[in-house]
Design a protein around this motif. Structure first.
Motif, mmCIF file in Angstrom:
data_model
loop_
_atom_site.group_PDB
_atom_site.id
_atom_site.type_symbol
_atom_site.label_atom_id
_atom_site.label_comp_id
_atom_site.label_asym_id
_atom_site.label_seq_id
_atom_site.Cartn_x
_atom_site.Cartn_y
_atom_site.Cartn_z
ATOM 1 N N GLN A 7 0.907 4.419 -2.872
ATOM 2 C CA GLN A 7 0.490 5.857 -2.321
ATOM 3 C C GLN A 7 1.725 6.699 -2.623
ATOM 4 O O GLN A 7 1.441 7.682 -3.088
ATOM 5 C CB GLN A 7 0.169 6.149 -1.106
ATOM 6 C CG GLN A 7 -0.680 5.283 -0.820
ATOM 7 C CD GLN A 7 -1.668 5.764 0.677
ATOM 8 O OE1 GLN A 7 -1.027 6.940 1.930
ATOM 9 N NE2 GLN A 7 -1.655 4.719 1.635
ATOM 10 N N ALA A 32 1.675 7.533 -6.471
ATOM 11 C CA ALA A 32 0.281 8.224 -6.610
ATOM 12 C C ALA A 32 1.086 9.696 -6.399
ATOM 13 O O ALA A 32 0.743 10.607 -7.290
ATOM 14 C CB ALA A 32 -1.064 7.728 -5.668
ATOM 15 N N ALA A 33 1.902 10.013 -5.364
ATOM 16 C CA ALA A 33 2.733 11.264 -5.004
ATOM 17 C C ALA A 33 3.199 11.635 -5.879
ATOM 18 O O ALA A 33 3.229 13.011 -6.451
ATOM 19 C CB ALA A 33 3.043 11.119 -2.918
ATOM 20 N N ARG A 61 10.092 5.501 -3.129
ATOM 21 C CA ARG A 61 8.942 4.341 -3.426
ATOM 22 C C ARG A 61 9.762 3.264 -3.810
ATOM 23 O O ARG A 61 9.581 1.892 -3.963
ATOM 24 C CB ARG A 61 8.487 4.787 -5.293
ATOM 25 C CG ARG A 61 7.444 3.939 -5.312
ATOM 26 C CD ARG A 61 7.220 3.895 -6.486
ATOM 27 N NE ARG A 61 7.770 3.868 -7.491
ATOM 28 C CZ ARG A 61 8.110 4.289 -9.081
ATOM 29 N NH1 ARG A 61 6.753 4.859 -9.737
ATOM 30 N NH2 ARG A 61 8.688 4.111 -9.531
ATOM 31 N N ALA A 100 0.876 -1.314 -0.418
ATOM 32 C CA ALA A 100 0.021 -0.073 0.154
ATOM 33 C C ALA A 100 0.620 1.129 0.330
ATOM 34 O O ALA A 100 0.265 2.379 -0.327
ATOM 35 C CB ALA A 100 -0.744 -0.023 0.916
#
Length: 362
Positions: free
Chosen positions: A178, A181-182, A199, A174
């Motif tokens: 995120q 996406a960020a 990431r 998860a």
């Protein structure tokens, strides 16, 4: 001698005495004669031999009492003594034969009652059998305890692996989503690049957690059995290290959990040794059912090593751990290696009665 040891010996002696026939028991005359004490038997054998020697000399005429006659009489007397002594010592030879079988691992061997055994010999044989009975009972208890310990350890590892896979790994997955996406939404290129770097680190951590989960306890071992777990192990090692691993299995059915866990850990450690220490290029894993045992053989073409030296160092290559784990499961562990000629590891663990009645081998 300690008090407890003396008490144990007293109990054995009492139990042995309880199994002996009563002195009032009526025995045939011939059998009674054969059951006289060993010392009397040997003295009787000596007396009989002397009587034979004297009888031969007495039958020979004085003119024919030459060296050949003396030698012949002596040989005949020795043969008579040897025959009688051999019969007298039969109970001792029976005990020796049973001890030899027990030394080779046959704990079901017992001393049979000999018709020529005197009271002392019968007592020795009975006590020997009682000791073997207690030894077998102790081995059964130790094996049951070892099985419980191994099962408890495997359950704990399975729980830990499940938590790593279902909780920690999911949270990291998860986090990776995120961060992705960020990174896409970031307007600042420097910030987006930094988020992508974080990431990537999170993805590496996720893969390490998944690998750790599988190393702690492979779920495929519970879901699909030992053969599938070994196949998956070989495929993963090939993908990571490029090692050529051939896995073959003739097992039709599921190996019991305790035996499967022990053999998988042996395979895991042996393959690790082949990669890390032996610089092997090829490893063969063979799983078979032989009688009442599951047998795993791991053969590599690595540089080999001195087994005695490695076992003296113990921590060196995990040999002590593998041997003890197999021994706790009531199995047998053998390793053969020669410097420059590769290594062969063989682990055999017993199967339970349910598998033996339903499992087969091709």
């Amino acid at each position: 001698m300690s008090v407890s040891t003396y008490a144990n010996h007293s109990v054995l002696a009492h139990r042995a005495g309880a199994r002996e026939p009563s002195r009032a028991e009526v025995l045939p005359v011939g059998t009674t004669a054969l059951r006289v004490p060993l010392t009397i038997k040997l003295l009787g054998a000596n007396a009989l031999a002397l009587a034979v020697f004297a009888g031969v000399l007495n039958l020979a005429s004085p003119s024919r009492a030459s060296w050949p006659v003396l030698i012949g009489a002596g040989v005949l007397a020795i043969a008579v003594f040897g025959s009688v002594a051999a019969i007298a010592l039969l109970p001792l030879r029976g005990i020796e034969a049973v001890a030899s079988r027990v030394w080779r691992g046959d704990f079901g061997a017992r001393v049979d009652t000999s018709p020529v055994a005197d009271r002392d010999m019968k007592r020795i044989g009975t006590i020997f059998n009682l000791i073997l009975d207690d030894l077998v009972a102790d081995r059964t208890r130790v094996r049951a305890l070892a099985t419980a310990v191994i099962d408890a350890g495997d359950r704990e590892r399975a729980t830990l692996a499940r938590e790593l896979h279902d909780s920690t790994a999911q949270q990291l997955a998860a986090l990776v989503l995120q961060l992705s996406a960020a990174s896409r939404d970031a307007k600042d290129p420097a910030l987006a690049e930094r988020l992508e770097s974080i990431r990537d680190q999170a993805k590496e951590s996720l893969e390490e957690v998944r690998l750790l989960s599988h190393t702690v306890h492979p779920r495929v071992l519970d879901d699909l059995g030992l053969s599938a777990a070994l196949t998956k192990l070989g495929r993963e090692v090939h993908d990571v290290n490029g090692l050529d691993i051939d896995v073959s299995s003739t097992v039709d059915g599921t190996v019991p959990p305790t035996s499967a866990a022990v053999l998988y850990r042996v395979a895991q450690a042996a393959v690790h040794n082949g990669v890390k220490h032996a610089a092997a290029r090829r490893v063969d894993l063979r799983l078979t059912i032989q009688g009442d045992q599951a047998v795993l053989e791991i053969v590599d073409d690595g540089r080999g090593f001195d087994v005695v030296d490695a076992e003296q160092r113990r921590p060196g290559m995990g040999l002590f751990t593998m041997r003890e784990r197999v021994a706790l499961a009531g199995g047998r562990f053998d390793i053969h290696s020669t410097p420059g000629a590769g290594t062969r590891v063989r682990a055999a663990v017993p199967l339970d009665d349910d598998f033996r009645s339903g499992g087969t081998s091709k």
